[in-house]
Scaffold this active site. Structure first.
Site, PDB file in Angstrom:
ATOM      1  N   GLY A   1      -6.912  -6.637 -21.237  1.00  0.00           N
ATOM      2  CA  GLY A   1      -7.374  -7.098 -22.543  1.00  0.00           C
ATOM      3  C   GLY A   1      -8.487  -8.124 -22.460  1.00  0.00           C
ATOM      4  O   GLY A   1      -9.436  -8.103 -23.255  1.00  0.00           O
ATOM      5  N   THR A   2      -8.390  -9.017 -21.497  1.00  0.00           N
ATOM      6  CA  THR A   2      -9.423 -10.056 -21.356  1.00  0.00           C
ATOM      7  C   THR A   2     -10.774  -9.411 -21.088  1.00  0.00           C
ATOM      8  O   THR A   2     -11.789  -9.784 -21.699  1.00  0.00           O
ATOM      9  CB  THR A   2      -9.040 -11.013 -20.202  1.00  0.00           C
ATOM     10  OG1 THR A   2      -7.783 -11.611 -20.510  1.00  0.00           O
ATOM     11  CG2 THR A   2     -10.092 -12.097 -20.015  1.00  0.00           C
TER      12      THR A   2
ATOM     13  N   ASN B   1      -1.405 -13.731 -31.141  1.00  0.00           N
ATOM     14  CA  ASN B   1      -0.457 -13.712 -30.033  1.00  0.00           C
ATOM     15  C   ASN B   1       0.558 -14.843 -30.077  1.00  0.00           C
ATOM     16  O   ASN B   1       1.611 -14.739 -29.457  1.00  0.00           O
ATOM     17  CB  ASN B   1      -1.197 -13.736 -28.695  1.00  0.00           C
ATOM     18  CG  ASN B   1      -2.278 -14.772 -28.639  1.00  0.00           C
ATOM     19  OD1 ASN B   1      -3.203 -14.762 -29.460  1.00  0.00           O
ATOM     20  ND2 ASN B   1      -2.184 -15.699 -27.707  1.00  0.00           N
TER      21      ASN B   1
ATOM     22  N   GLN C   1      -2.177  -7.666 -29.361  1.00  0.00           N
ATOM     23  CA  GLN C   1      -0.805  -7.958 -29.796  1.00  0.00           C
ATOM     24  C   GLN C   1      -0.338  -7.015 -30.890  1.00  0.00           C
ATOM     25  O   GLN C   1       0.839  -6.950 -31.204  1.00  0.00           O
ATOM     26  CB  GLN C   1      -0.708  -9.400 -30.309  1.00  0.00           C
ATOM     27  CG  GLN C   1      -0.800 -10.433 -29.226  1.00  0.00           C
ATOM     28  CD  GLN C   1       0.458 -10.535 -28.383  1.00  0.00           C
ATOM     29  OE1 GLN C   1       1.547 -10.167 -28.819  1.00  0.00           O
ATOM     30  NE2 GLN C   1       0.311 -11.024 -27.172  1.00  0.00           N
TER      31      GLN C   1
ATOM     32  N   SER D   1      -4.460  -3.794 -24.536  1.00  0.00           N
ATOM     33  CA  SER D   1      -4.041  -4.103 -23.167  1.00  0.00           C
ATOM     34  C   SER D   1      -2.688  -3.461 -22.900  1.00  0.00           C
ATOM     35  O   SER D   1      -1.740  -3.652 -23.673  1.00  0.00           O
ATOM     36  CB  SER D   1      -3.947  -5.624 -23.005  1.00  0.00           C
ATOM     37  OG  SER D   1      -3.375  -5.938 -21.755  1.00  0.00           O
TER      38      SER D   1
ATOM     39  N   HIS E   1      -0.175  -3.871 -20.818  1.00  0.00           N
ATOM     40  CA  HIS E   1       1.095  -4.563 -20.538  1.00  0.00           C
ATOM     41  C   HIS E   1       1.762  -5.121 -21.785  1.00  0.00           C
ATOM     42  O   HIS E   1       2.897  -5.598 -21.722  1.00  0.00           O
ATOM     43  CB  HIS E   1       0.924  -5.638 -19.453  1.00  0.00           C
ATOM     44  CG  HIS E   1       0.164  -6.866 -19.833  1.00  0.00           C
ATOM     45  ND1 HIS E   1       0.787  -8.059 -20.096  1.00  0.00           N
ATOM     46  CD2 HIS E   1      -1.151  -7.106 -19.963  1.00  0.00           C
ATOM     47  CE1 HIS E   1      -0.122  -8.982 -20.369  1.00  0.00           C
ATOM     48  NE2 HIS E   1      -1.308  -8.428 -20.291  1.00  0.00           N
TER      49      HIS E   1
ATOM     50  N   THR F   1     -14.454   1.986  -9.544  1.00  0.00           N
ATOM     51  CA  THR F   1     -13.549   3.123  -9.367  1.00  0.00           C
ATOM     52  C   THR F   1     -12.378   3.007 -10.339  1.00  0.00           C
ATOM     53  O   THR F   1     -11.796   1.929 -10.492  1.00  0.00           O
ATOM     54  CB  THR F   1     -13.026   3.145  -7.913  1.00  0.00           C
ATOM     55  OG1 THR F   1     -14.157   3.267  -7.046  1.00  0.00           O
ATOM     56  CG2 THR F   1     -12.074   4.312  -7.680  1.00  0.00           C
TER      57      THR F   1
ATOM     58  N   CYS G   1       0.636 -27.794 -21.242  1.00  0.00           N
ATOM     59  CA  CYS G   1       0.586 -29.061 -20.539  1.00  0.00           C
ATOM     60  C   CYS G   1      -0.688 -29.110 -19.714  1.00  0.00           C
ATOM     61  O   CYS G   1      -0.801 -28.454 -18.687  1.00  0.00           O
ATOM     62  CB  CYS G   1       1.807 -29.171 -19.641  1.00  0.00           C
ATOM     63  SG  CYS G   1       2.318 -30.837 -19.382  1.00  0.00           S
TER      64      CYS G   1
HETATM   65  N1  PLP Z   1      -5.781 -10.946 -26.504  1.00  0.00           N
HETATM   66  C1  PLP Z   1      -4.539 -11.270 -26.912  1.00  0.00           C
HETATM   67  C2  PLP Z   1      -4.270 -11.398 -28.375  1.00  0.00           C
HETATM   68  C3  PLP Z   1      -3.523 -11.467 -25.985  1.00  0.00           C
HETATM   69  O1  PLP Z   1      -2.295 -11.806 -26.387  1.00  0.00           O
HETATM   70  C4  PLP Z   1      -3.819 -11.333 -24.602  1.00  0.00           C
HETATM   71  C5  PLP Z   1      -2.795 -11.586 -23.575  1.00  0.00           C
HETATM   72  O2  PLP Z   1      -1.834 -12.282 -23.790  1.00  0.00           O
HETATM   73  C6  PLP Z   1      -5.128 -10.976 -24.227  1.00  0.00           C
HETATM   74  C7  PLP Z   1      -6.078 -10.800 -25.213  1.00  0.00           C
HETATM   75  C8  PLP Z   1      -5.499 -10.811 -22.801  1.00  0.00           C
HETATM   76  O3  PLP Z   1      -5.012  -9.592 -22.303  1.00  0.00           O
HETATM   77  P1  PLP Z   1      -4.776  -9.398 -20.724  1.00  0.00           P
HETATM   78  O4  PLP Z   1      -3.552 -10.210 -20.401  1.00  0.00           O
HETATM   79  O5  PLP Z   1      -4.543  -7.939 -20.552  1.00  0.00           O
HETATM   80  O6  PLP Z   1      -5.979  -9.863 -20.018  1.00  0.00           O
END
Ligand code: PLP
Length: 362
Positions: free
Chosen positions: A58-59, A131, A161, A181, A183, A219, A307
């Site tokens: 996702g990032t 999230n 999310q 994403s 996971h 790849t 923290c």
């Molecule tokens: N965007 C949201 C709303 C998320 O909750 C997250 C991960 O917690 C991400 C992006 C990032 O996804 P990834 O963990 O696959 O890099």
């Protein structure tokens, strides 16, 4: 991970370990699996196969959306104040980011957003669901404002999310770019996708062999992509039933905490939140300490604070919602998913009141 996803990926880690960019038989088999996964992912996201760009999570999908769109059309960026850091920091890195405020529920303020939109804006990013507090954003209204006030801008939505709980294919349809994403919906970590609608251009942020129609080199993670597609299909097939079941459990959890813990407050309005999110705060308690007791009791939760270098900083999401620092540091996020059971909720309803009581009397 969902079992369907684990089972789908295993052959691609063993006897079918081909590189889909090659030309021999093993490669061709991997290419076929990749194409089928692309068809599934596209269908689940309401997109065409050619609009899917597979990413390393996702990032990366968010970064490709923001940085990649901005590289094609430089200008200001606008994002909601409650975006995940994958969007927020990507926008900040571009230098001229405008933050759209949210209300006390974490929902973007459409009037204030409208004030930030003009012809100098090139990228707008508003997530579909948050999230931390699970707020659902009014993407159709956001899109209408963007088209009217900043027609040259590209609209991105982070649906990471949202996918488990909402019909992303329908709700994200007004967006030009959509990030997910694996996971978060029972697939593996480190794999995701960005929908890039036909006619929308993004500059690659990873250069190399030109995979994914030159939008994401490298790849392919065939096993991960195949597993993501299996998890997506299962999520969509079961989504209505899962949402109905989990919403009941979430409501019982939240109502139980409100009833049994004095000084417990629920964050925002439950009606505007995804079903898997339970967000509460406890007066006079530091949730970082609470997490330690809960961990020992077998309840794995998150705090509404981070923290940083010894000092507890309330999250930017809670701050943007106008929550006081004292309330933010006492807040707790409990996430429910497809595998959550009534027994899990019972355990949480036993452990959390006891842990809060212990912290208050110690
Ligand atoms: N965007 C949201 C709303 C998320 O909750 C997250 C991960 O917690 C991400 C992006 C990032 O996804 P990834 O963990 O696959 O890099």
């Amino acid at each position: 991970m969902r079992l369907e996803a684990v089972e789908a990926m295993l052959p691609f880690l063993t006897e079918r370990f081909g590189n889909p960019s090659g030309s021999h038989a093993v490669s061709r088999e991997a290419r076929k699996a990749l194409d089928e996964a692309r068809d599934t992912v596209a269908r689940c996201l309401g997109a065409r196969p050619a609009e899917i760009v597979f990413t390393g999570g996702g990032t990366e999908a968010d970064n490709l959306a923001v940085l990649g769109a901005h590289a094609i059309r430089p200008g200001s960026t606008v994002c909601s104040a409650v975006e995940h850091h994958a969007v927020l920091h990507a926008c900040d890195a571009l230098g001229d980011n405008r933050l759209a405020p949210v209300d006390g529920n974490g929902v973007v303020d459409l009037d204030r957003l409208a004030d930030l939109l003009d012809r100098t804006v090139s990228v707008v990013s508003v997530m579909l669901a948050n999230n931390e507090v699970g707020s659902i954003e009014p993407l159709a209204e956001v899109a209408a404002l963007v088209r009217e006030r900043a027609p040259q801008a590209v609209l991105h939505t982070d649906a990471v999310q949202a996918f488990s709980w909402l019909d992303v294919a329908a709700l994200a349809s007004p967006a030009d770019l959509v990030a997910v994403s694996a996971h978060k919906f029972g697939g593996p970590k480190g794999v995701g996708a960005l929908v890039v609608r036909q006619g929308v251009k993004v500059e690659s942020i990873i250069h190399g062999g030109g995979q994914e129609r030159d939008r994401r080199s490298g790849t392919h993670n065939v096993a991960g992509i195949v597993a993501m597609a299996a998890a997506m299909r299962a999520t969509v097939d079961e989504r209505d039933a899962t949402v109905a079941r989990i919403r009941v459990l979430r409501d019982r959890l939240a109502d139980g905490l409100l009833a049994s813990v004095p000084g417990c407050a629920e964050t925002g309005d439950r009606a505007t939140r995804i079903a898997g999110n339970c967000h509460v705060s406890f007066e006079g308690v530091e949730s970082e300490e609470l997490l330690v007791l809960l961990d020992a009791a077998g309840v794995y939760a998150s705090a509404g604070s981070a923290c940083a270098s010894g000092a507890v900083d309330p999250s930017h999401v809670l701050a943007a919602m106008g929550m006081s620092r004292a309330q933010a540091v006492g807040s707790l996020r409990l996430s429910l998913g497809t595998s959550t059971t009534a027994a899990d909720v019972d355990l949480a309803l036993e452990a959390i009141p006891a842990a809060v009581e212990r912290l208050r009397t110690s």
